[in-house]
Scaffold this active site. Structure first.
Site, short mmCIF file in Angstrom:
data_model
loop_
_atom_site.label_atom_id
_atom_site.label_comp_id
_atom_site.label_asym_id
_atom_site.label_seq_id
_atom_site.Cartn_x
_atom_site.Cartn_y
_atom_site.Cartn_z
N CYS A 76 60.67 1.34 -74.44
CA CYS A 76 60.71 1.57 -75.89
C CYS A 76 60.36 3.02 -76.23
O CYS A 76 60.42 3.43 -77.38
CB CYS A 76 59.75 0.62 -76.61
N ASP A 98 36.97 -0.72 -60.60
CA ASP A 98 37.53 -0.38 -59.29
C ASP A 98 38.07 -1.56 -58.49
O ASP A 98 38.60 -1.38 -57.40
CB ASP A 98 36.50 0.39 -58.46
N HIS A 144 34.79 -3.16 -68.75
CA HIS A 144 35.50 -1.91 -69.04
C HIS A 144 36.96 -1.93 -68.57
O HIS A 144 37.58 -0.90 -68.40
CB HIS A 144 34.75 -0.72 -68.42
N ASN A 169 32.34 -1.84 -63.81
CA ASN A 169 33.22 -1.07 -62.94
C ASN A 169 34.69 -1.47 -63.12
O ASN A 169 35.00 -2.61 -63.45
CB ASN A 169 32.81 -1.25 -61.48
N GLY A 215 22.62 -1.72 -59.53
CA GLY A 215 23.39 -0.48 -59.58
C GLY A 215 23.83 -0.09 -60.97
O GLY A 215 24.91 0.46 -61.15
N SER A 216 23.00 -0.38 -61.97
CA SER A 216 23.32 0.09 -63.32
C SER A 216 22.08 0.71 -63.93
O SER A 216 20.99 0.15 -63.86
CB SER A 216 23.80 -1.05 -64.21
N SER A 217 22.25 1.88 -64.51
CA SER A 217 21.12 2.53 -65.17
C SER A 217 20.97 1.99 -66.59
O SER A 217 20.05 2.37 -67.31
CB SER A 217 21.34 4.05 -65.20
N ASN A 261 18.00 -0.85 -58.53
CA ASN A 261 18.66 0.40 -58.91
C ASN A 261 17.91 1.56 -58.24
O ASN A 261 16.70 1.50 -58.03
CB ASN A 261 18.65 0.57 -60.44
ZN LIG Z 1 56.84 -0.18 -75.19
#
Ligand SMILES: [Zn+2]
Length: 248
Positions: free
Chosen positions: A155, A105, A120, A103, A192-194, A218
């Site tokens: 930049c 979040d 992630h 997650n 909570g992960s498939s 799950n």
């Molecule tokens: Zn930059």
């Protein structure tokens, strides 16, 4: 159900190094949609492969920011749920050494968990795609995105939130730490992960192959069910607090 909760609690109590692995199902009760899995609301509105890939981002950052804006709003206002607090409670009591999460979040940290490996990425920072400068996603940054603008670096490059898009490698340092935890742990709680998104979903398999016991909570059955020591099909928000309450 009561039996399985007791068995899970016993495994936790007997463990020496326990690690949790969490996925989108951990946060759905907090109102966070599962943007990487087919069938979730966000797939129906737009195919994430087309907007949430690194190629799409480079081609059309405006479209990416238009897509992620509602998701980012939900994450900023969402609150951790009882499943997040169950894990932070286990860590505080010395039973849980790390959380590996798919997650982005920030809800584990907001619930008080300290060692969180985010496979992630996250939305606390952004990186310029041209000069690689990293900046915090502060209120000024958020304000710009809220106003419908694309945030640009001095930049001239575009800032990309530090989330892993389709087509990008998982962050190497985090992935290595997660794999080390998977090899080292003697118990992994998968919640909570498939387990459908690889390579993240290979982590529980690595733990199992390295000799760890596994508890899987799950809503839906997964391909891992037959390999887990305890399988509970239920809502993590209901099941995890019951397991944690049973740990003495
Ligand atoms: Zn930059």
């Amino acid at each position: 159900m009561e039996d399985k909760i007791r068995r899970a609690a016993d495994l936790i109590q007997a463990s020496r190094h326990m690690v949790a692995f969490t996925g989108a199902g951990h946060s759905t009760a907090s109102g966070i949609p599962d943007f990487r899995s087919p069938g979730s609301g966000l797939w129906e509105k737009a195919n994430p492969m087309l907007v949430a890939s690194i190629w799409a981002f480079r081609l059309d950052p405006q479209r990416f920011y238009d897509w992620i804006r509602p998701l980012a709003e939900v994450m900023l206002t969402a609150a951790p749920n009882s499943a997040h607090y169950a894990l932070s409670d286990l860590e505080a009591r010395g039973f849980l050494q790390a959380i590996i999460t798919q997650n982005i979040d920030n809800l584990h940290q907001r619930a008080g968990s300290r060692r969180v490996l985010e496979l992630h990425g996250h939305m606390r920072e952004a990186t310029c795609v041209r000069c690689y400068e990293i900046v915090p996603v502060d209120p000024a940054f958020e304000q710009k995105v809220r106003a419908g603008k694309v945030p640009y670096c001095h930049c001239g490059g575009v800032y990309k939130p530090n989330v892993i898009l389709f087509g990008e490698q998982l962050p190497v340092r985090v992935l290595n730490e997660a794999m080390a935890e998977a090899r080292r742990c003697d118990l992994m709680l998968i919640a909570g992960s498939s387990l459908e998104v690889t390579p993240a979903a290979d982590i529980p398999i690595l733990a199992k192959e390295s000799g760890a016991r596994t508890i899987l909570v799950n809503l839906q059955p997964t391909d891992f069910d037959s390999r887990a020591d305890v399988v509970i099909h239920g809502d993590v928000c209901e099941v995890l607090p019951r397991i944690v309450a049973a740990v003495e």
